[in-house]
Design a protein around this motif. Sequence first.
Motif, PDB file in Angstrom:
ATOM      1  N   ARG A 116     -27.330  57.192  66.779  1.00 24.53           N
ATOM      2  CA  ARG A 116     -26.789  56.959  68.042  1.00 24.53           C
ATOM      3  C   ARG A 116     -27.946  58.423  68.792  1.00 24.53           C
ATOM      4  N   SER A 117     -28.304  58.423  70.533  1.00 27.97           N
ATOM      5  CA  SER A 117     -29.098  59.294  70.729  1.00 27.97           C
ATOM      6  C   SER A 117     -28.885  60.362  71.480  1.00 27.97           C
ATOM      7  N   PHE A 173     -42.427  57.387  70.551  1.00 24.31           N
ATOM      8  CA  PHE A 173     -41.426  57.766  72.023  1.00 24.31           C
ATOM      9  C   PHE A 173     -41.645  59.100  72.151  1.00 24.31           C
ATOM     10  N   SER A 228     -40.101  62.085  75.763  1.00 20.62           N
ATOM     11  CA  SER A 228     -38.641  61.481  75.779  1.00 20.62           C
ATOM     12  C   SER A 228     -37.674  61.779  74.074  1.00 20.62           C
ATOM     13  N   GLY A 257     -33.442  62.627  73.963  1.00 20.04           N
ATOM     14  CA  GLY A 257     -32.682  61.707  73.131  1.00 20.04           C
ATOM     15  C   GLY A 257     -33.745  60.721  73.209  1.00 20.04           C
ATOM     16  N   ALA A 258     -35.183  60.119  72.679  1.00 21.81           N
ATOM     17  CA  ALA A 258     -35.400  58.893  72.802  1.00 21.81           C
ATOM     18  C   ALA A 258     -35.106  58.485  71.327  1.00 21.81           C
ATOM     19  N   PRO A 287     -33.151  58.161  67.789  1.00 26.20           N
ATOM     20  CA  PRO A 287     -31.610  58.499  66.911  1.00 26.20           C
ATOM     21  C   PRO A 287     -31.338  59.684  66.167  1.00 26.20           C
ATOM     22  N   SER A 294     -27.000  60.823  76.629  1.00 24.55           N
ATOM     23  CA  SER A 294     -27.710  60.059  76.578  1.00 24.55           C
ATOM     24  C   SER A 294     -27.598  59.374  77.655  1.00 24.55           C
ATOM     25  N   GLN A 295     -28.849  59.079  77.813  1.00 25.70           N
ATOM     26  CA  GLN A 295     -29.285  57.620  78.997  1.00 25.70           C
ATOM     27  C   GLN A 295     -28.139  57.011  79.122  1.00 25.70           C
TER      28      GLN A 295
END
Length: 760
Positions: free
Chosen positions: A377-378, A469, A472, A476-477, A479, A557-558
Amino acid sequence: MPTDVATPHPAASQAPSPYGRGFARGISLAFAATFIATIAWLSHEALARADLVAPRASAIVYDRNGAFLTQIGEKTHDPATGKPRVDYGYWPIKSIPARVARATLALEDRRFYDHPGVDARALLRAAWRNLTTRGRREGASTIAMQVARMQGERPRSLVDKLMQAATALAIVARNGHEATLAHYLRLAPYGLNGHGVAHAARFYFDKPVDDLSWAQAALLAAIPQSPGRMNVTRESGLSLAVARARYALARLEEEGALDAAQAALARRELGRLRPLDAKRRPETLHLALRYEKLAREGRARPLSDDDPRINAAIDLNVERDIAHLARRYLSAFRARGARQVAVMVVERGTNAVIADVGSSDYRDPQAGAFDFTRVRRSPGSTLKPFIYALAFERGLLKATDLLNDIPEGASGVGNADGLFLGPLTPRQALANSRNVPATNLLRRVGLEANFHFLRELGLHDLETPAESFGVSMAIGALPTRLEDLMRAYAMLADDGVMRDLAFTRNDAKGAPRRMLSVDSARLVTSMLADPQARLPSFARYGPLEYPFAVAAKTGTSQGYRDAWTLAFSHKYIVGVWLGRGDAGATRALTGVASAARLAHAALVKLHDAKPGEIAPENFAPPPGRVAIDLCRSDAGADCAQTLREWVKPEEAAQAASEAPPAPTALETQLASAPLVIATPEHNTHIWRNPEQPAKFNTLALKLAPIGNDTQILWTIDGAPFATAQADETVFWPMTPGAHRIQARLALAPGASRPVKIVVE
């Protein structure tokens, strides 16, 4: 004599018969040849099956305190129904315990040592009783015949039965009686899909087979006759097994294998038995699945070939406590869209995983079957400490440097709170989790360098270009998984040494690797453990503060899809993830508002901290560094607030030589003259030209010469706008209205008089 009665012709009685002696001899020879061929075929086939073959021994996993955790069986099919099942056991026996041997032979094959594998006397007796007695049929299978059956198919015809008998003879002839008996005791079924008496002794009585009492040995010897009916975890099955065990004891007493006192003691023990404990896997089924995966990959090793137990690092008591906390806190956050949770606890120093909660419940319809400790996950801002650590490691960042948290040069990156705090020390920037300084720092050190470093830490295994990437990565970009973050934060806690997570006490672990110097690791740890440095983004006395030393980092995360917290004390490392199985957004659920609260509750529980107790402890400082106090950038002209920083001695000497006398701070760069704004002038009215492009509607901001080179923070209406050298001109894009402009030193007491202007 009647004339119609035929009489044989005299010559006819002397003609040779077609069924004479020659024909009979031929038939006899044919039968003999067939018999010999059959015997030869049986012998050949039996000898081909005479080797002792057993499935691989399966493991029982125990937690660090010896409590049953799970079994790891072999997937197979039921020979009777063809349905899939999982078999357990098949543990080898080094030497046959006398009690087990005598009890087993008393029930299964009393003349075992007196026949070659097939008991002719027992066969005749069984045949006679089956012919003359109605009711249940009697069998005459010997130990060797049962071994032959268990190694092959169940006999369904006379030929199959003959093959089983021939194979039994071959097994004993090739391997001997002792090895045949030992193999039977490895293959025999003892209920609940378990095989072998050594496995049964561990599973039912939690002891080695050599330590079984007479009563326990007799009880286990009774089960193979009908393991389904004699389920000793149920009252009815136990009664049947006890009755058969009593019969075994009577035979043993009759044979003189045990005296009257021993027999009486064994009978009393059988009389006191209650249904045996049916071992249950923990509610957090992901834990059992993880150990099965580790065992199949060879990463969770049994104690030895003869003792296939796996001693796990997990503490099931801690596991239950953490799972309970996880469900409780998830329930509190469901109203804001959270649907799943994962928590890991690692013992600091050993990296032993003592709790591993993969979801709220394996059976939860909200993606509970996923193990979210292993789902990518982010990670939000949880990678930022490693970006700072790499910059320190490469000498591209000092603890006394300034990092800009301003709109200028932010590359479109904003902060979670929508604000900019101006110039910050690395300690403040990391502790406040500011996005702009982190992305600018990542760019300074290099995309490829950071991408490679994060891969070396095991946080990803991607081979794609780092440019895909971009900056970012810092927010959180890229994973990653909770278990990977746990290992990376354990590296920080372990002074920069990377070690694998330990799921068992005898894990097949790789060699430790140094990823960071002690200096960089401890410097970053001190920043993550500094509650004063977290101001103003994170309020004091919230979920990031503890009654003992803790380094903590949150992440969001976003789109508020993932909420994280990684925190470590002197004893434990805790990682928490909250989110949704479908990767959907929550309702503004941040790491500090959710995951940090669960991590706080877990660490307090682990430390058994009482309300009001405060442990006077801190993390070890970076070796060779000295502590100095720096003015906060928002401390005002009188330096009312300072931050403790750890600097190298030469940096401290430089700061002291450049700083004017001050009772509360040593500064890295200080002005020797007061700050005076040269342009614009105070109380000036300025008119914008609306027809000009925006880039021309700027206002130059410049200081009067102050005679030294230092950094200045320009603020507009109290908000930071830009940092610049004292002799540098800064251009501000004008906006209509009344404005207040001020210049101040970045890390020292001292500010200019405010200049007020009006833009029309």
